[in-house]
Design a protein around this motif. Structure first.
Motif, PDB file in Angstrom:
ATOM      1  N   ALA A 139       0.664  -0.964  -0.401  1.00 41.58           N
ATOM      2  CA  ALA A 139       0.192   0.062  -0.032  1.00 41.58           C
ATOM      3  C   ALA A 139       1.334   1.154  -0.040  1.00 41.58           C
ATOM      4  O   ALA A 139       1.339   2.089  -1.089  1.00 41.58           O
ATOM      5  N   ALA A 140       2.073   0.992   0.484  1.00 40.50           N
ATOM      6  CA  ALA A 140       3.065   2.820   0.367  1.00 40.50           C
ATOM      7  C   ALA A 140       3.388   3.003  -0.611  1.00 40.50           C
ATOM      8  O   ALA A 140       3.729   3.524  -1.319  1.00 40.50           O
ATOM      9  N   LEU A 141       3.451   1.800  -1.198  1.00 37.42           N
ATOM     10  CA  LEU A 141       5.078   1.479  -3.154  1.00 37.42           C
ATOM     11  C   LEU A 141       3.256   2.179  -3.811  1.00 37.42           C
ATOM     12  O   LEU A 141       3.783   2.801  -4.236  1.00 37.42           O
ATOM     13  N   VAL A 142       2.772   1.168  -3.821  1.00 36.43           N
ATOM     14  CA  VAL A 142       1.719   2.185  -4.377  1.00 36.43           C
ATOM     15  C   VAL A 142       1.149   3.506  -4.128  1.00 36.43           C
ATOM     16  O   VAL A 142       0.867   4.344  -5.684  1.00 36.43           O
ATOM     17  N   GLU A 143       0.870   4.126  -3.321  1.00 31.26           N
ATOM     18  CA  GLU A 143       0.973   5.489  -2.747  1.00 31.26           C
ATOM     19  C   GLU A 143       2.242   6.515  -3.674  1.00 31.26           C
ATOM     20  O   GLU A 143       2.341   7.320  -3.938  1.00 31.26           O
ATOM     21  N   ALA A 144       3.537   6.147  -3.555  1.00 39.74           N
ATOM     22  CA  ALA A 144       4.745   6.432  -3.626  1.00 39.74           C
ATOM     23  C   ALA A 144       4.549   6.721  -4.902  1.00 39.74           C
ATOM     24  O   ALA A 144       4.880   7.016  -6.136  1.00 39.74           O
ATOM     25  N   LEU A 145       4.424   5.364  -6.042  1.00 40.49           N
ATOM     26  CA  LEU A 145       4.233   5.291  -7.028  1.00 40.49           C
ATOM     27  C   LEU A 145       3.282   5.799  -7.834  1.00 40.49           C
ATOM     28  O   LEU A 145       3.200   6.280  -8.580  1.00 40.49           O
ATOM     29  N   GLU A 146       2.205   6.684  -8.248  1.00 38.79           N
ATOM     30  CA  GLU A 146       1.505   7.728  -7.672  1.00 38.79           C
ATOM     31  C   GLU A 146       1.707   8.463  -8.054  1.00 38.79           C
ATOM     32  O   GLU A 146       1.142   9.711  -8.616  1.00 38.79           O
ATOM     33  N   ALA A 147       2.992   8.512  -6.320  1.00 30.75           N
ATOM     34  CA  ALA A 147       3.290  10.223  -6.592  1.00 30.75           C
ATOM     35  C   ALA A 147       4.121  10.359  -7.986  1.00 30.75           C
ATOM     36  O   ALA A 147       4.364  11.254  -8.227  1.00 30.75           O
ATOM     37  N   ASP A 148       4.925   9.364  -7.789  1.00 32.14           N
ATOM     38  CA  ASP A 148       6.351   9.628  -8.842  1.00 32.14           C
ATOM     39  C   ASP A 148       5.360   9.634 -10.601  1.00 32.14           C
ATOM     40  O   ASP A 148       5.962  10.082 -11.240  1.00 32.14           O
ATOM     41  N   THR A 149       4.566   9.101 -10.384  1.00 31.07           N
ATOM     42  CA  THR A 149       4.179   9.025 -12.133  1.00 31.07           C
ATOM     43  C   THR A 149       2.796   9.939 -12.009  1.00 31.07           C
ATOM     44  O   THR A 149       2.273  10.439 -13.559  1.00 31.07           O
ATOM     45  N   GLY A 150       2.561  11.131 -10.725  1.00 36.40           N
ATOM     46  CA  GLY A 150       1.520  11.848 -11.157  1.00 36.40           C
ATOM     47  C   GLY A 150      -0.549  10.865 -11.007  1.00 36.40           C
ATOM     48  O   GLY A 150      -0.399  11.901 -11.662  1.00 36.40           O
ATOM     49  N   ARG A 151      -0.690   9.730 -10.885  1.00 34.08           N
ATOM     50  CA  ARG A 151      -1.677   9.243 -11.119  1.00 34.08           C
ATOM     51  C   ARG A 151      -2.186   9.246 -10.101  1.00 34.08           C
ATOM     52  O   ARG A 151      -2.035   8.787  -9.099  1.00 34.08           O
ATOM     53  N   VAL A 152      -3.888   9.590 -10.764  1.00 36.91           N
ATOM     54  CA  VAL A 152      -4.664   9.122  -9.453  1.00 36.91           C
ATOM     55  C   VAL A 152      -5.266   7.681  -9.470  1.00 36.91           C
ATOM     56  O   VAL A 152      -5.665   7.033 -10.265  1.00 36.91           O
ATOM     57  N   CYS A 153      -5.789   7.392  -8.482  1.00 37.53           N
ATOM     58  CA  CYS A 153      -6.221   6.168  -7.711  1.00 37.53           C
ATOM     59  C   CYS A 153      -7.240   5.352  -8.815  1.00 37.53           C
ATOM     60  O   CYS A 153      -8.156   6.245  -8.555  1.00 37.53           O
ATOM     61  N   GLY A 154      -7.094   4.613  -9.488  1.00 35.74           N
ATOM     62  CA  GLY A 154      -8.549   4.504  -9.660  1.00 35.74           C
ATOM     63  C   GLY A 154      -8.395   5.580 -11.242  1.00 35.74           C
ATOM     64  O   GLY A 154      -9.946   5.361 -11.928  1.00 35.74           O
ATOM     65  N   GLY A 155      -8.041   5.983 -11.422  1.00 39.56           N
ATOM     66  CA  GLY A 155      -7.599   6.995 -13.151  1.00 39.56           C
ATOM     67  C   GLY A 155      -7.065   6.143 -14.261  1.00 39.56           C
ATOM     68  O   GLY A 155      -6.341   5.117 -13.747  1.00 39.56           O
ATOM     69  N   PRO A 156      -7.544   6.618 -15.413  1.00 41.58           N
ATOM     70  CA  PRO A 156      -6.898   6.464 -16.550  1.00 41.58           C
ATOM     71  C   PRO A 156      -5.441   6.027 -16.042  1.00 41.58           C
ATOM     72  O   PRO A 156      -4.413   6.839 -15.344  1.00 41.58           O
ATOM     73  N   GLY A 158      -1.429   6.263 -17.139  1.00 41.15           N
ATOM     74  CA  GLY A 158      -0.899   7.563 -17.906  1.00 41.15           C
ATOM     75  C   GLY A 158       0.739   6.883 -18.244  1.00 41.15           C
ATOM     76  O   GLY A 158       0.876   5.992 -18.037  1.00 41.15           O
ATOM     77  N   PRO A 159       1.281   8.509 -18.974  1.00 41.48           N
ATOM     78  CA  PRO A 159       3.050   7.730 -19.415  1.00 41.48           C
ATOM     79  C   PRO A 159       3.440   6.927 -18.336  1.00 41.48           C
ATOM     80  O   PRO A 159       4.428   6.060 -18.742  1.00 41.48           O
ATOM     81  N   GLY A 160       3.234   7.663 -17.520  1.00 38.87           N
ATOM     82  CA  GLY A 160       4.724   7.413 -16.226  1.00 38.87           C
ATOM     83  C   GLY A 160       3.802   6.176 -16.182  1.00 38.87           C
ATOM     84  O   GLY A 160       5.626   4.759 -15.814  1.00 38.87           O
ATOM     85  N   LEU A 161       3.209   5.477 -15.478  1.00 43.52           N
ATOM     86  CA  LEU A 161       2.708   4.208 -15.694  1.00 43.52           C
ATOM     87  C   LEU A 161       3.377   3.170 -16.503  1.00 43.52           C
ATOM     88  O   LEU A 161       3.516   2.102 -16.070  1.00 43.52           O
ATOM     89  N   SER A 162       3.100   3.572 -17.464  1.00 41.80           N
ATOM     90  CA  SER A 162       3.424   2.627 -18.558  1.00 41.80           C
ATOM     91  C   SER A 162       4.936   2.243 -19.071  1.00 41.80           C
ATOM     92  O   SER A 162       5.266   1.881 -19.300  1.00 41.80           O
ATOM     93  N   ILE A 163       5.474   3.354 -18.783  1.00 42.44           N
ATOM     94  CA  ILE A 163       6.924   3.299 -18.825  1.00 42.44           C
ATOM     95  C   ILE A 163       6.980   2.526 -17.783  1.00 42.44           C
ATOM     96  O   ILE A 163       8.553   1.423 -17.741  1.00 42.44           O
ATOM     97  N   GLU A 164       6.872   2.487 -16.778  1.00 41.96           N
ATOM     98  CA  GLU A 164       7.391   1.811 -15.267  1.00 41.96           C
ATOM     99  C   GLU A 164       6.935   0.307 -15.254  1.00 41.96           C
ATOM    100  O   GLU A 164       7.872  -0.709 -15.796  1.00 41.96           O
ATOM    101  N   LEU A 165       5.948   0.275 -16.442  1.00 51.05           N
ATOM    102  CA  LEU A 165       5.486  -1.755 -16.609  1.00 51.05           C
ATOM    103  C   LEU A 165       6.951  -2.038 -18.113  1.00 51.05           C
ATOM    104  O   LEU A 165       7.502  -3.418 -17.578  1.00 51.05           O
ATOM    105  N   HIS A 166       6.925  -0.802 -18.838  1.00 50.52           N
ATOM    106  CA  HIS A 166       7.807  -1.415 -20.130  1.00 50.52           C
ATOM    107  C   HIS A 166       8.755  -1.784 -19.526  1.00 50.52           C
ATOM    108  O   HIS A 166       9.836  -2.451 -20.111  1.00 50.52           O
ATOM    109  N   GLU A 167       9.918  -1.054 -18.885  1.00 49.97           N
ATOM    110  CA  GLU A 167      10.968  -0.964 -18.204  1.00 49.97           C
ATOM    111  C   GLU A 167      11.002  -2.330 -16.985  1.00 49.97           C
ATOM    112  O   GLU A 167      12.257  -3.038 -17.532  1.00 49.97           O
ATOM    113  N   ALA A 168      10.049  -2.889 -16.635  1.00 52.23           N
ATOM    114  CA  ALA A 168      10.156  -4.130 -16.440  1.00 52.23           C
ATOM    115  C   ALA A 168      10.158  -4.906 -17.227  1.00 52.23           C
ATOM    116  O   ALA A 168      10.363  -6.171 -16.466  1.00 52.23           O
ATOM    117  N   LEU A 169       9.209  -5.280 -17.723  1.00 53.52           N
ATOM    118  CA  LEU A 169       9.318  -6.038 -18.538  1.00 53.52           C
ATOM    119  C   LEU A 169       9.313  -6.551 -19.943  1.00 53.52           C
ATOM    120  O   LEU A 169       9.877  -8.019 -20.566  1.00 53.52           O
TER     121      LEU A 169
END
Length: 231
Positions: A139-156, A158-169
């Motif tokens: 839960a704490a890491l999710v909050e940090a991820l949202e702050a880092d990517t500028g995404r609101v929980c449950g929102g569409p 964004g490019p930041g989260l997509s970058i995180e996923l592509h970097e890992a996968l």
């Protein structure tokens, strides 16, 4: 014609006198996945110089050869592209990090407030290798991820989260067979479904996961549909 007097005889005698020899020089070492042994082994990276020999003695240089990779266990030589394949240890770490990132991304898409979704994510992350994972940490890491990517929980997504996923996968996908890539996607799907049907944000996130894992869009749809059906 007497034995040894014909062309074949002359060739045989010359091959015993003249030849070429490669002198190898170590240019580095490390650990790699040996295709011959089928496991992680130490290796030496070798460069070679060919020499023309007379009676086994190296005389005239005939150019360079290699580089090659020599397994310290079976002594087989491979092309240097064999080093592109991760070791078993490295592949396990990549898979562990991928599952962790997918779990965080799916939770950020709307499941972080659900204890059921958090517990399902904890189970997946622990099974991947993070034995000390807890719901509070996720839960704490999710909050940090949202702050880092500028995404609101449950929102569409964004490019930041997509970058995180592509970097890992992206680095992992070429080294997993189709069932392995699908298993990573299905782990994310189970987390998303733990608290109810997919939300649009969760579907969007899982579609990004599928894309990063080079799973075709129609196969992603098939897998997400199958995950909703109780076995």
């Amino acid at each position: 014609m007497l034995p040894g007097r014909g062309r074949d005889g002359r060739t045989a005698r010359l091959s015993g006198v003249l030849g070429t020899r490669t002198v190898w020089t170590a240019a580095g070492d490390g650990e790699f996945f040996c295709p011959g042994c089928g496991g992680d082994r130490n290796y030496q990276r070798l460069t070679g110089r060919r020499r023309f020999t007379v009676l086994g003695a190296p005389l005239l240089p005939r150019g360079e050869t290699g580089p090659v990779v020599e397994c310290a266990a079976c002594r087989t030589h491979f092309g240097t592209d064999v080093l592109d394949h991760p070791t078993t240890t490295r592949l396990s770490a990549m898979l562990r990090d991928a599952v962790h990132t997918v779990a965080l991304a799916v939770l950020a898409a709307g499941g972080a407030g659900s204890r059921t979704a958090l517990d399902t994510a904890v189970g997946a992350v622990r099974a991947a290798g993070f034995d000390d994972c807890t719901a509070d940490r996720l839960a704490a890491l999710v909050e940090a991820l949202e702050a880092d990517t500028g995404r609101v929980c449950g929102g569409p997504s964004g490019p930041g989260l997509s970058i995180e996923l592509h970097e890992a996968l992206d680095p992992l996908a070429p080294h997993l067979a189709a069932p392995g890539r699908e298993a990573v996607l299905l782990q994310g799907a189970r987390i998303a479904l733990a608290d109810g049907p997919y939300t649009p944000a969760e579907r969007d996130t899982l579609a990004t996961v599928g894309d990063a894992l080079t799973i075709r869009a129609d196969d992603v749809t098939r897998l997400l549909t199958a995950a909703r059906t109780p076995s």
